[in-house]
Design an enzyme around this catalytic site. Structure first.
Site, short mmCIF file in Angstrom:
data_model
loop_
_atom_site.label_atom_id
_atom_site.label_comp_id
_atom_site.label_asym_id
_atom_site.label_seq_id
_atom_site.Cartn_x
_atom_site.Cartn_y
_atom_site.Cartn_z
N GLU A 174 0.87 -1.18 0.00
CA GLU A 174 0.00 0.00 0.00
C GLU A 174 0.90 1.23 0.00
O GLU A 174 1.80 1.37 0.83
CB GLU A 174 -0.91 -0.02 1.24
N ARG A 175 0.65 2.11 -0.96
CA ARG A 175 1.44 3.34 -1.12
C ARG A 175 2.93 3.03 -1.33
O ARG A 175 3.79 3.80 -0.89
CB ARG A 175 1.27 4.27 0.08
N GLU A 298 -10.58 4.51 8.93
CA GLU A 298 -10.76 4.20 7.51
C GLU A 298 -11.35 2.80 7.30
O GLU A 298 -10.88 2.03 6.45
CB GLU A 298 -9.43 4.35 6.76
N LYS A 367 0.90 10.43 13.74
CA LYS A 367 1.53 10.97 12.52
C LYS A 367 2.05 12.37 12.81
O LYS A 367 1.47 13.09 13.63
CB LYS A 367 0.53 11.01 11.36
N ASP A 372 -2.53 14.15 7.25
CA ASP A 372 -2.03 12.92 6.64
C ASP A 372 -0.81 13.15 5.75
O ASP A 372 -0.94 13.19 4.53
CB ASP A 372 -3.15 12.29 5.79
N GLU A 400 3.95 9.21 -0.48
CA GLU A 400 2.54 9.13 -0.90
C GLU A 400 2.04 10.45 -1.48
O GLU A 400 1.38 10.47 -2.50
CB GLU A 400 1.69 8.71 0.30
O1 GCW Z 1 -2.53 8.26 4.18
C1 GCW Z 1 -3.47 7.27 4.34
C2 GCW Z 1 -3.21 6.38 3.19
C3 GCW Z 1 -3.70 4.98 3.44
C4 GCW Z 1 -3.10 4.50 4.75
C5 GCW Z 1 -3.57 5.44 5.85
C6 GCW Z 1 -3.00 5.08 7.21
C7 GCW Z 1 -2.41 2.31 5.37
O2 GCW Z 1 -3.78 6.92 2.06
O3 GCW Z 1 -3.30 4.19 2.36
O4 GCW Z 1 -3.45 3.17 5.02
O5 GCW Z 1 -3.15 6.73 5.57
O6 GCW Z 1 -2.00 5.67 7.57
O7 GCW Z 1 -3.54 4.22 7.87
#
Ligand code: GCW
Length: 705
Positions: A174-175, A298, A367, A372, A400
């Site tokens: 993923e990413r 999510e 984060k 994000d 990303e």
């Molecule tokens: O930035 C978003 C991404 C998702 C990612 C999510 C996360 C793993 O688009 O792909 O999922 O963050 O950090 O959980």
């Protein structure tokens, strides 16, 4: 017929060819990363080192110590062009390297390097420390620095220095933008790719001591016995380099895998399931590190599905891991589909009130920014607001929102900007770094994670220059006081060239690269998430199943102006910061321009501190940003003779694409925003060569690929 002239010509040609090919022994495919160990060309340095290193003495015996000695032996033999042997005791009165473990040495994973009676002595209190010291010495020699300058002692400021891989069981990432997963799940555990060892060496060389091998959007499959044995095979390689293995878990596994009726963290059966599963894991991987959890985020399951809190969920897992000293790393990346909410505030709102409610072996991983991984974000307001809960930092190495593996962005300035930010929670100097390293709140556990940018591409990271982000992350995880400049210089010397002019030019590009990207992508505090690929900006995206998965939710462009009002007249997210930290941001007049649109809705005609109106300033930034990629290209082109030709060509190609896309992305924003501002693009800038509709079409075509 024999012709002496022909012979001489042939000899000369051969000599020239040999010289050229010796310069770049073979095209460099980037696989060796910063552990190249090419023979030192600087004669003075090499002669001095050659005299100092006649043996490597290692009295202890463990996998990690043996690997330290082996790395030194491989490295020195290649750097100096002479064979050096590993012995049990120092050889007579010859100079050499002595590796020792002593309880009185540097604390934690630290090490010291000293000169004693002509020997270079690397001492640490743990085997891993000796390994880190050995890599540090090699790093020093690769930069051709005087040996005496290697003397010193250092310990990492953060205990858990981890990579988080978002790798899936079927081999996708993923990413991920550098090929597929490094882990060949199908082949494991029977076949263990030697590349896993090189991965571990690379990490150990920069002090990384933990890795989460699977995606936080976790498949429960990783908890099956079949997969645990595969993971164990990886762990078997990693532990020999001081790296612990962790797993992301699927919170609903008791139900989906265990067949239970519920995964409620307060349900005794669900708790028992985790206790048993954890025991099984430790029986297969005795030094297993713990769990990383994305829950109620999510669409992932979590404790809130049962009306419980994040603390309830984390503590259930902590209970299962505690007997083995395992840790739970619980992510704070959460936000709900509430059309009236501000996603910026979500993590704070859900977590700050849980402070002090987590078990001792839980770390909450946050984060760097509240949204994000945007090209620039203010620091997350959670930092400083959970003094009784260890907060870990999550940075993203995979780009990303930073142009994947096409755009050249050196991320150390982004990491540093956040680490150095002052939260003011206990007065001036309460930096984010002092929270993450535990010094401010005396956290018993400290953690920093980088979402990995590695993949199966031969050069590991797709963009050759993205290796620097992996490197810089490790170096900052060890010591967040290091400067991005120093790390860039070091990485360049180890990886690309030691020619001082080239090192300076590359450093210059690296240090400006992120700001350039911000300018043509998200200037003045714009942000741009939506559900899509997160590559090209698509500011027109206005349809999705939830409002916070559109682009318009973030930039809030309208006929009046642009930006997200997060002051008291808007979402009031600024209230989540200490007044001293948010003071400058509160007022649009004083708000530093890089953060302006993060916090204010500004009218198009507003005169900014730069002297330009908002609209003109936006145009200025978008155009300057895109033009600056030309500057990067020119600088890079001038380095042709200093850099390996394969790497030079690879980066040149990527820069050409970056330039094309920078113009395209600039046009996307400018043309779209112009539909609201109704203002002309200042005459000093050329008009976009396409219409907004054409830009949109090219984005769609790109996405179809
Ligand atoms: O930035 C978003 C991404 C998702 C990612 C999510 C996360 C793993 O688009 O792909 O999922 O963050 O950090 O959980």
């Amino acid at each position: 017929m024999f012709s002496p002239r022909l012979l001489i010509t042939r000899c000369l040609l051969f000599l020239i060819f040999a010289l050229i090919s010796n310069n770049h022994a073979s095209a460099d495919d980037g696989y060796r990363l910063w552990l190249k160990y090419d023979r030192i060309s600087d004669n003075t340095a090499r002669t001095a080192y050659t005299k100092s290193f006649n043996f490597i003495a290692l009295s202890g015996n463990s996998d990690i110590l043996n690997n330290a000695a082996k790395e030194l032996q491989t490295g020195l033999t290649a750097l100096l062009g002479k064979q050096i042997s590993v012995v049990k005791t120092p050889v007579g009165n010859q100079n050499g390297i002595i590796l020792t473990v002593s309880t009185s040495a540097a604390p934690g994973d630290g090490y010291s390097i000293q000169m004693q009676s002509g020997n270079t002595v690397i001492t640490a209190s743990k085997d891993a420390g000796v390994l880190y010291g050995s890599f540090a010495l090699l790093r020093h020699l690769q930069q051709h620095l005087p040996l005496e300058k290697a003397v010193g002692q250092t310990s990492p400021k953060i205990q858990l220095r981890m990579l988080n891989h978002w790798d899936n069981p079927e081999g996708t990432i993923e990413r991920g933008y550098a090929g597929s997963s490094l882990w060949k799940w199908y082949e494991l555990p029977e076949t263990v790719d030697p590349r896993y060892t090189d991965y571990a060496r690379a990490n150990a060389s920069i002090g990384i001591n933990g890795t989460v091998v699977n995606n936080v959007n976790a498949s429960a499959r990783f908890l099956t016995a079949e997969y645990l044995h595969k993971v164990a095979a990886l762990a078997g390689v990693f532990r020999k380099y001081g790296i612990k293995t962790y797993l992301s878990i699927h919170f609903a596994a008791p139900k989906t895998l265990g067949g239970l009726k519920t995964s409620d963290p307060l349900d005794p059966e669900a708790r028992k399931w985790w206790i048993e599963k954890t025991k099984e894991i430790y029986s297969i991987i005795p030094d297993f590190g713990g769990f990383l959890v994305k829950a109620n985020s999510e669409g992932e399951p979590g404790p809130q599905d049962y009306g419980r809190t994040h603390a309830d969920g984390a503590n259930m897992l902590a209970e299962a891991l505690a007997p083995f000293n395992g840790v739970v790393i619980w992510r704070a990346f959460v936000y709900k589909a509430d059309p009236n909410a501000d996603r910026f505030k979500a993590a704070y709102d859900e977590f700050a009130t849980l402070d002090g409610k987590f078990a001792k072996n839980v770390i909450v991983q946050v984060k760097n920014g509240p949204i994000d991984f945007q090209p620039r974000e203010p620091f997350s307001p959670l930092f400083g607001n959970m003094p009784r809960t260890p907060l870990g930092m999550e940075f993203q190495l995979t780009q990303e929102y930073l142009g994947f593996a096409t755009h050249w962005i050196y991320e150390a300035p982004l990491f540093k900007e956040c680490l150095d930010a002052d939260t003011y929670v206990t007065g001036k100097g309460s930096t984010v770094a002092s929270i993450v390293d535990g010094s401010l709140h005396h956290y018993p556990l400290t953690c920093i994670a980088g979402v990995a940018n590695t993949g199966s591409d031969r050069n590991w990271t797709g963009h050759p220059m993205a290796q620097a982000n992996w490197y810089a992350f490790g170096r900052l995880a060890w010591d967040h006081t290091l400067s991005p400049e120093a790390i860039a210089r070091e990485w360049t010397q180890l990886t690309l060239t030691t020619e001082s002019r080239a090192v300076a030019t590359i450093g210059d590009i690296m240090l400006r690269s992120r700001e350039i990207y911000v300018d043509y992508n998200t200037p003045l505090g714009l942000s741009r998430p939506w559900t899509g690929s997160h590559y090209a900006p698509e500011p027109w995206q206005n349809r999705s199943s939830r409002p916070d998965w559109t682009a318009i939710y973030y930039h809030r462009a309208d006929t009046l102006g642009l930006g997200f009002d997060r002051t008291a007249t808007g979402s009031n997210a600024l209230q989540q910061y200490r007044p001293e930290a948010s003071r400058a941001w509160l007022d649009a007049e004083t708000c530093p321009l890089p953060y302006l649109l993060w916090f204010h809705h500004i009218s198009w005609a507003k005169k900014l501190s730069s002297g330009r109106t908002l609209w003109d300033e936006l145009c200025h930034r978008f155009y300057t940003g895109a033009d600056s990629v030309l500057w990067m290209q020119k600088q890079w082109a001038g380095l042709k003779t200093s850099i390996d030709p394969a790497i030079h060509a690879d980066v040149s190609g990527r820069l050409a694409k970056q330039h094309k896309e920078a113009i395209w992305w600039r046009d996307a924003w400018v043309l779209y925003l112009q539909t609201f501002s109704k203002r002309p693009i200042p005459a000093i800038h050329p008009k976009p060569e396409r219409t907004l509709e054409e830009v949109k079409r090219s984005v769609n075509t790109y996405l179809m690929r």
